[in-house]
Design a protein around this motif. Structure first.
Motif, PDB file in Angstrom:
ATOM      1  N   MET A   1      -1.879  -8.428 -10.154  1.00  0.00           N
ATOM      2  CA  MET A   1      -2.772  -9.458 -10.040  1.00  0.00           C
ATOM      3  C   MET A   1      -3.342  -9.973 -11.298  1.00  0.00           C
ATOM      4  N   MET A   2      -3.556  -9.153 -12.216  1.00  0.00           N
ATOM      5  CA  MET A   2      -4.010  -9.870 -13.509  1.00  0.00           C
ATOM      6  C   MET A   2      -3.158 -10.687 -14.114  1.00  0.00           C
ATOM      7  N   ASN A   3      -1.788 -10.416 -14.111  1.00  0.00           N
ATOM      8  CA  ASN A   3      -0.899 -11.245 -14.721  1.00  0.00           C
ATOM      9  C   ASN A   3      -0.563 -12.415 -13.934  1.00  0.00           C
ATOM     10  N   ARG A   4      -0.475 -12.407 -12.552  1.00  0.00           N
ATOM     11  CA  ARG A   4      -0.093 -13.509 -11.840  1.00  0.00           C
ATOM     12  C   ARG A   4      -1.282 -14.359 -11.308  1.00  0.00           C
ATOM     13  N   TYR A   5      -2.576 -13.998 -11.360  1.00  0.00           N
ATOM     14  CA  TYR A   5      -3.607 -14.644 -10.644  1.00  0.00           C
ATOM     15  C   TYR A   5      -5.028 -14.705 -11.859  1.00  0.00           C
ATOM     16  N   PRO A   6      -4.576 -15.385 -12.813  1.00  0.00           N
ATOM     17  CA  PRO A   6      -5.707 -15.254 -13.925  1.00  0.00           C
ATOM     18  C   PRO A   6      -7.147 -15.745 -13.406  1.00  0.00           C
ATOM     19  N   ASP A   7      -7.090 -16.443 -12.386  1.00  0.00           N
ATOM     20  CA  ASP A   7      -8.483 -17.148 -11.610  1.00  0.00           C
ATOM     21  C   ASP A   7      -9.052 -15.878 -10.924  1.00  0.00           C
ATOM     22  N   TYR A   8      -8.306 -14.845 -10.634  1.00  0.00           N
ATOM     23  CA  TYR A   8      -8.996 -13.867  -9.613  1.00  0.00           C
ATOM     24  C   TYR A   8      -9.966 -12.667 -10.225  1.00  0.00           C
ATOM     25  N   HIS A   9     -10.988 -12.482  -9.900  1.00  0.00           N
ATOM     26  CA  HIS A   9     -11.740 -11.329 -10.228  1.00  0.00           C
ATOM     27  C   HIS A   9     -10.965  -9.979  -9.651  1.00  0.00           C
ATOM     28  N   ILE A  10     -10.537  -9.230 -10.637  1.00  0.00           N
ATOM     29  CA  ILE A  10     -10.189  -7.843  -9.999  1.00  0.00           C
ATOM     30  C   ILE A  10     -10.967  -6.678 -10.336  1.00  0.00           C
ATOM     31  N   TYR A  11     -11.263  -5.964  -9.112  1.00  0.00           N
ATOM     32  CA  TYR A  11     -12.256  -4.722  -9.197  1.00  0.00           C
ATOM     33  C   TYR A  11     -11.367  -3.552  -8.928  1.00  0.00           C
ATOM     34  N   ASN A  12     -11.125  -2.870 -10.143  1.00  0.00           N
ATOM     35  CA  ASN A  12     -10.528  -1.548 -10.045  1.00  0.00           C
ATOM     36  C   ASN A  12     -11.372  -0.462  -9.517  1.00  0.00           C
ATOM     37  N   LEU A  13     -11.515  -0.039  -8.354  1.00  0.00           N
ATOM     38  CA  LEU A  13     -12.319   1.121  -8.068  1.00  0.00           C
ATOM     39  C   LEU A  13     -11.547   2.360  -7.947  1.00  0.00           C
ATOM     40  N   ASP A  14     -11.998   3.408  -8.613  1.00  0.00           N
ATOM     41  CA  ASP A  14     -11.291   4.553  -8.768  1.00  0.00           C
ATOM     42  C   ASP A  14     -12.238   5.902  -8.842  1.00  0.00           C
ATOM     43  N   LEU A  15     -11.963   6.700  -8.545  1.00  0.00           N
ATOM     44  CA  LEU A  15     -12.776   8.171  -8.810  1.00  0.00           C
ATOM     45  C   LEU A  15     -12.072   8.697 -10.101  1.00  0.00           C
ATOM     46  N   LEU A  16     -10.908   8.667 -10.406  1.00  0.00           N
ATOM     47  CA  LEU A  16     -10.293   9.081 -11.644  1.00  0.00           C
ATOM     48  C   LEU A  16     -10.108  10.841 -11.256  1.00  0.00           C
ATOM     49  N   THR A  17      -9.654  11.118 -10.169  1.00  0.00           N
ATOM     50  CA  THR A  17      -9.094  12.408  -9.924  1.00  0.00           C
ATOM     51  C   THR A  17      -7.938  12.828 -10.858  1.00  0.00           C
ATOM     52  N   TYR A  18      -7.451  13.890 -10.785  1.00  0.00           N
ATOM     53  CA  TYR A  18      -6.232  14.116 -11.715  1.00  0.00           C
ATOM     54  C   TYR A  18      -5.194  13.415 -11.743  1.00  0.00           C
ATOM     55  N   ALA A  19      -5.264  12.329 -10.674  1.00  0.00           N
ATOM     56  CA  ALA A  19      -4.023  11.543 -10.586  1.00  0.00           C
ATOM     57  C   ALA A  19      -4.317  10.082 -11.164  1.00  0.00           C
ATOM     58  N   GLY A  20      -5.522   9.782 -11.541  1.00  0.00           N
ATOM     59  CA  GLY A  20      -6.030   8.415 -12.195  1.00  0.00           C
ATOM     60  C   GLY A  20      -6.197   8.585 -13.571  1.00  0.00           C
ATOM     61  N   GLU A  21      -5.772   7.716 -14.266  1.00  0.00           N
ATOM     62  CA  GLU A  21      -6.174   7.429 -15.784  1.00  0.00           C
ATOM     63  C   GLU A  21      -5.958   6.070 -15.985  1.00  0.00           C
ATOM     64  N   LEU A  22      -6.715   5.566 -17.405  1.00  0.00           N
ATOM     65  CA  LEU A  22      -7.094   4.198 -17.306  1.00  0.00           C
ATOM     66  C   LEU A  22      -6.112   3.818 -18.730  1.00  0.00           C
ATOM     67  N   SER A  23      -5.559   4.695 -19.462  1.00  0.00           N
ATOM     68  CA  SER A  23      -5.156   4.250 -20.599  1.00  0.00           C
ATOM     69  C   SER A  23      -3.772   2.886 -20.261  1.00  0.00           C
ATOM     70  N   LYS A  24      -3.287   3.039 -18.979  1.00  0.00           N
ATOM     71  CA  LYS A  24      -2.295   2.066 -18.534  1.00  0.00           C
ATOM     72  C   LYS A  24      -2.876   0.780 -18.604  1.00  0.00           C
ATOM     73  N   HIS A  25      -4.253   0.532 -18.542  1.00  0.00           N
ATOM     74  CA  HIS A  25      -5.009  -0.812 -18.541  1.00  0.00           C
ATOM     75  C   HIS A  25      -5.772  -1.365 -19.902  1.00  0.00           C
ATOM     76  N   LYS A  26      -5.210  -0.549 -20.906  1.00  0.00           N
ATOM     77  CA  LYS A  26      -6.073  -0.710 -22.207  1.00  0.00           C
ATOM     78  C   LYS A  26      -5.764  -2.197 -22.726  1.00  0.00           C
ATOM     79  N   ASN A  27      -4.526  -2.712 -21.952  1.00  0.00           N
ATOM     80  CA  ASN A  27      -4.342  -4.335 -22.366  1.00  0.00           C
ATOM     81  C   ASN A  27      -5.372  -5.155 -21.834  1.00  0.00           C
ATOM     82  N   MET A  28      -6.086  -4.804 -20.854  1.00  0.00           N
ATOM     83  CA  MET A  28      -6.982  -5.681 -19.776  1.00  0.00           C
ATOM     84  C   MET A  28      -8.427  -5.303 -20.243  1.00  0.00           C
ATOM     85  N   GLU A  29      -8.953  -4.305 -20.751  1.00  0.00           N
ATOM     86  CA  GLU A  29      -9.949  -4.036 -20.676  1.00  0.00           C
ATOM     87  C   GLU A  29     -11.137  -4.868 -21.168  1.00  0.00           C
ATOM     88  N   LYS A  30     -10.457  -5.764 -22.010  1.00  0.00           N
ATOM     89  CA  LYS A  30     -11.628  -6.759 -22.608  1.00  0.00           C
ATOM     90  C   LYS A  30     -11.703  -8.252 -21.802  1.00  0.00           C
TER      91      LYS A  30
END
Ligand code: NAD
Length: 324
Positions: free
Chosen positions: A22-51
């Protein structure tokens, strides 16, 4: 006005790739990533987008009704794409309750918030496992009309959530789609699932457990092809419709495991047959004709996708080592 897209479970495997798409193909969209970060969730994969100013992370539990209602009222999302779930069959056999809570109650809470706040499209990401199992006749596939006959607490919880999604369409007219996908593979998959588990075990020269005789068949789909399907359904799907997603890549578990062992240049002596999983479905296979008619074309053959995935796990040991 810029579209607002809520992606639940965007710190997980498939949702994570979907957020990137979504971030790459639709730069006009605002993407809200909602996650509880259970054992299966982690955010290092989105380091490139944090800012980036159009990426927003929200740590939240989808079963927290109050917080979800406040969030929807504030943000007025245009799209909701719902991945967040407990997703591992083996865990559901040990502890079914959390699967009912997250997958059933969590979905209902999101549906209600979406309905109350007039979301323009709610895409529910489900699984072919809701159809139960097929026998080994290679001419028979799951279609969108196949009966719901789930066999594990995981698939039963997903089938229940699918029925709630349908009910919100029929009762309240919420614009929904349901996608039902076969087994995914690709980068960033938690190493409890077959392909990353096998790669990580083989790389470490550890035994690779194979349930029963290893003859169960799964229809493998590269996660990028799954994400392109959801993107298409989100934008073009006919309200109220279900779309099956699968790439005609049927392989037995034993074939998959042996292929990985060979590609990594190791010996089949690493194979270890273990007691079969309870309620282990024999075969899944998808007929994706309806989605293809909507315009979906998968890009990955299983051979190329698997080779690239193995290479990714070899290049990113730091990532899966921290998950073990
Ligand atoms: N992996 C597959 O092969 C496959 C195939 C078909 C369908 N699906 C479906 O696709 C979706 C995503 O699967 P995945 O493999 O990416 O799963 P995953 O387990 O990798 O990720 C699930 C994500 O949901 C989050 N989550 C869990 N409980 C939550 C809660 N209560 N509130 C908020 N977030 C929560 C986790 O932190 C995690 O980031 C699931 O709904 C699954 O049923 C997966």
């Amino acid at each position: 006005m810029k579209k607002k897209v809520l992606v639940t479970g965007g710190a997980g495997f498939i949702g994570g790739h979907f957020v990137q798409r979504m971030m790459n193909r639709y730069p006009d969209y605002h993407i809200y990533n909602l996650d509880l970060l259970t054992y299966a969730g982690e955010l290092s994969k989105h380091k490139n987008m944090e800012k980036r100013e159009n990426y927003h992370f929200i740590k939240m539990d989808i079963t927290d009704r109050k917080a979800i209602m406040v969030l929807f009222a504030k943000e007025k999302f245009d799209f909701v794409v719902h991945f967040a779930a407990e997703s591992h069959v083996d865990r559901s056999i040990i502890n079914p309750e959390i699967f009912v809570r997250t997958n059933v109650l969590g979905t209902q809470i999101l549906l209600h918030a979406a309905h109350q706040n007039k979301v323009a499209k709610f895409v529910h990401v489900s699984t072919d496992e809701v159809y139960g199992e097929l026998d080994f006749d290679p001419t028979i596939f799951f279609t969108e009309e196949s009966k719901l006959l789930p066999n594990s607490p995981y698939s039963a919880s997903k089938a229940s959530s699918d029925l709630l999604v349908r009910a919100y369409y029929e009762t309240y007219g919420l614009p929904i789609n349901i996608t039902r996908c076969s087994n995914n593979y690709g980068p960033f998959q938690f190493p409890e699932k077959l392909i990353p588990l096998t790669i990580s075990r083989v790389v470490q020269e550890q035994k690779v457990p194979v349930y029963g005789d290893g003859k169960n068949i799964r229809d493998w789909l590269h996660v990028f092809d799954h994400c392109s399907a959801i993107d298409l359904v989100m934008h073009e799907g006919v309200n109220g419709e279900i779309y099956n997603v699968g790439g005609h890549n049927e392989r037995t578990t034993l074939e998959v495991v042996k292929t990985i062992i060979h590609k990594l240049g190791k010996s089949e002596s690493l194979l270890e047959f273990v007691k079969d999983r309870k309620g282990h479905d024999k075969r899944y296979a998808i007929n994706p004709t309806k989605l293809e008619k909507l315009g979906w074309i998968p890009n990955f053959s299983f051979e190329i996708g698997l080779t690239q995935t193995i290479q990714w796990y070899l290049d990113n040991k730091w990532w899966w080592n921290k998950q073990l």
